[in-house]
Design an enzyme around this catalytic site. Structure first.
Site, PDB file in Angstrom:
ATOM      1  N   CYS A 113       0.710  -1.071   0.020  1.00 30.05           N
ATOM      2  CA  CYS A 113      -0.207  -0.032  -0.004  1.00 30.05           C
ATOM      3  C   CYS A 113       0.975   1.433  -0.048  1.00 30.05           C
ATOM      4  O   CYS A 113       1.688   1.562  -1.058  1.00 30.05           O
ATOM      5  CB  CYS A 113      -1.024   0.068   1.240  1.00 30.05           C
ATOM      6  N   HIS A 114       0.834   2.194   1.011  1.00 30.28           N
ATOM      7  CA  HIS A 114       1.741   3.252   1.217  1.00 30.28           C
ATOM      8  C   HIS A 114       3.123   3.276   1.944  1.00 30.28           C
ATOM      9  O   HIS A 114       3.758   3.954   1.789  1.00 30.28           O
ATOM     10  CB  HIS A 114       0.873   4.362   1.924  1.00 30.28           C
TER      11      HIS A 114
END
Length: 185
Positions: A113-114
């Site tokens: 994800c991030h």
């Protein structure tokens, strides 16, 4: 999955408040089911709070405060996503140095994800093929990575995924990558 394939392996999970809870708990379960010992490492000294799509979720005990953590004490690194945790970690000098030490030592790293935001700051993405949450595509390209839209990407000692829906593939490839590195350590 062989429940002993990661026996004796220590994995650091670097988070601070606001990590996407499933992106920490699912991979952690997969690692522990394969025999790894996992430790939550955080700039927070006692407890850290996860989130579910931006809403506050459960709290977890910090096993090793970041100020006392050293990459050489671990065999691999997990960088969960969510927006808040990686955004705070990428401007935390100790966190960036901690991640950089894994990059320099060529230890296996899993980021979802991030999570790759911190890897960008640690100079760990140049010339790597990766994926991430779609909003990081330009950040990764600007840092020299080749971004692809796949559920999971393995490039050498690095495994990346886009987000929670990719967790089954991420967990599988992370355990495979970590087991391969552990077998050759």
């Amino acid at each position: 999955m062989n429940k002993h394939q990661l026996e004796g392996m220590k994995v650091a999970i670097l988070v601070t408040d606001g990590f996407e809870q499933s992106e920490m708990t699912d991979p952690r379960k997969a690692l522990e089911a394969a025999g790894a010992e996992t430790k939550i490492v955080s700039p927070k000294n006692d407890r850290v709070r996860g989130s579910r799509h931006g809403d506050p979720a459960d709290t977890f005990t910090v096993d090793v405060p970041l100020a006392q953590a050293a990459a050489h004490e671990f065999d691999a690194l997990l960088l969960p996503g969510g927006v808040m945790s990686p955004d705070a970690l990428r401007i935390n000098e100790q966190a960036v140095v901690f991640v950089q030490d894994f990059v320099k030592a060529h230890k296996p790293i899993a980021a979802i994800c991030h999570g790759p935001w911190t890897l960008i700051e640690a100079k760990g993405v140049e010339a790597r093929t990766m994926t991430s949450w779609p909003s990081l595509r330009t950040d990764l390209k600007n840092a020299g990575a080749k971004w692809v839209d796949n559920e999971v990407v393995v490039d050498g000692n690095l495994v990346t995924s886009r987000g929670p829906k990719d967790l089954p593939a991420f967990d599988r490839e992370m355990v495979r990558l970590f087991a391969d590195a552990h077998a050759h350590a």
